[in-house]
Design a protein around this motif. Structure first.
Motif, short mmCIF file in Angstrom:
data_model
loop_
_atom_site.label_atom_id
_atom_site.label_comp_id
_atom_site.label_asym_id
_atom_site.label_seq_id
_atom_site.Cartn_x
_atom_site.Cartn_y
_atom_site.Cartn_z
N THR A 42 0.82 -1.22 0.00
CA THR A 42 0.00 0.00 0.00
C THR A 42 0.86 1.26 0.00
OG1 THR A 42 -0.13 -0.15 2.42
CG2 THR A 42 -1.94 -1.11 1.15
N SER A 85 1.25 2.94 -3.36
CA SER A 85 0.08 3.48 -4.05
C SER A 85 -0.02 4.98 -3.83
CB SER A 85 -1.20 2.80 -3.53
OG SER A 85 -2.34 3.36 -4.10
N PRO A 100 -5.84 3.22 -0.23
CA PRO A 100 -6.85 2.21 -0.57
C PRO A 100 -7.32 1.39 0.61
CG PRO A 100 -4.67 1.37 -1.05
CD PRO A 100 -4.47 2.72 -0.40
N ASP A 131 -11.06 0.48 0.85
CA ASP A 131 -11.50 -0.47 -0.17
C ASP A 131 -10.98 -1.87 0.11
OD1 ASP A 131 -12.79 1.58 -1.57
OD2 ASP A 131 -10.96 2.10 -2.67
N LEU A 172 -8.53 -2.58 -7.60
CA LEU A 172 -7.41 -2.10 -6.78
C LEU A 172 -6.10 -2.49 -7.46
CD1 LEU A 172 -8.76 -3.13 -3.25
CD2 LEU A 172 -8.60 -0.82 -4.17
#
Length: 339
Positions: free
Chosen positions: A205, A208, A212, A215, A277
């Protein structure tokens, strides 16, 4: 879901209590009642440093700070028995409840006995006979109520202990059982002379551009089902962090574990992609070596995962060989989730 609702309600109640205590402190300071203002500030700080106010408050050094503030709060309440105001005597009724909520049973019982002792001495010298009987009776009733609530809490914990072995979202085994289970598997492998490996799976993560997490949490049950589908009946997996899982693989060498880790990593990435994703997944692998224990094996797997993520993620990394076992991030990956 019941545990999530309980945490949500406690968090909301703690925030409401913090605001109410802050208002009491401000009103007391405005009216010149410094002792009440200090006590309200200490109570607000007690709520603020508690784990129900924010989950991160459960990490060091917050528990120690919380208990230090509790000591100051109790000292202010006891000092009010002699210095006044007597309105704080009613706050003293909360002392047993707060102590049993924040301290181990033995320490909470000691705090309750000390508070009761000083309350009896103070009321004997500073209050009349009717006020003394009223105050002591109410305080003893509060202690009895606290004992009843503690009994119910401990009874509930023992009854629900078997149910809490698994995480409610992912059906992974709870982290509290990881060290004990891993220690048993290490002893079994050493006794039988077989291999054993660990895989720590983590979502990248940090690579990113967006956040996210919300989600991802919505599909955590699917992630758990996918991991379960990739394991043998005697393999176990644990949720060690919000987006990290650790898998115990008895009878599997480090090389074999690296192949499995790459398969699981690709499958999880495909699962995430199917839900929109665009996240990669990394894995760290550690094998059982001479002298390893539960802590050292977990640390080795965590270090391998950290190296994989520092090198750009989207790969599996073996702690013992420090070599990639996954294709580079630019290569196409195949394989989909089984859930």
């Amino acid at each position: 879901m019941a545990q999530m609702a309980e945490k949500f309600l406690l968090s909301r109640l703690s925030r409401v209590g913090f605001v109410a205590l802050a208002i009491v402190a401000a009103l007391a300071a405005f009216s010149g009642d410094s002792l009440t203002a200090l006590t309200a500030v200490a109570a607000a700080a007690l709520v603020f440093t508690g784990s129900t106010f924010h989950p991160r408050r459960a990490e060091a050094p917050w528990p120690a700070v919380n208990r230090l503030i509790l000591c100051g709060f109790l000292a202010l309440l006891l000092s009010s028995l002699w210095a006044g105001p007597w309105s704080l005597v009613h706050w003293l009724y909360l002392a047993p409840l707060v102590a049993f909520a924040l301290l181990p049973l033995s320490w909470a019982a000691l705090v309750t006995v000390v508070c009761a002792f000083f309350a009896m001495i103070a009321t004997h010298w500073s209050a009349g006979l009717p006020e003394r009987h009223q105050m002591i009776s109410a305080f003893l009733l509060t202690i009895m109520l606290s004992a009843l609530l503690v009994f119910l809490r401990e009874y509930k914990s023992r009854q629900l202990a078997p149910l809490r072995r698994t995480d409610e979202l992912t059906q992974a085994a709870s982290r509290e059982y990881l060290s004990a289970d891993l220690h048993k598997e290490i002893q079994r492998s050493e006794r039988e002379g077989t291999d054993m490996s660990l895989i720590m799976i983590g979502l990248d993560t940090h690579l990113s551009d967006s956040d996210p997490d919300a989600d991802i949490r919505s599909i955590l049950p699917r992630i758990g089902r996918y991991l379960h589908s990739q394991l043998r009946d005697f393999d176990t997996y644990y949720r060690v962090a919000d987006l990290q899982f650790l898998i115990i693989l008895p009878g599997i060498s480090t090389a074999e574990a690296a192949v499995r880790a790459d398969t699981i990593r690709k499958g999880l990435r495909a699962l995430l992609a199917s839900h929109g994703l665009e996240l990669t997944v990394s894995a760290g692998i550690s094998g059982l070596n001479i002298g390893d224990d539960a802590n050292s094996m977990q640390q080795s797997a965590a270090n391998a995962l950290r190296r994989a993520q520092l090198q750009g993620g989207n790969r599996a990394q073996s702690y013992s060989t420090r070599s990639h076992t996954a294709p580079t991030p630019t290569e196409p990956e195949t394989g989909g989730p089984a859930a």
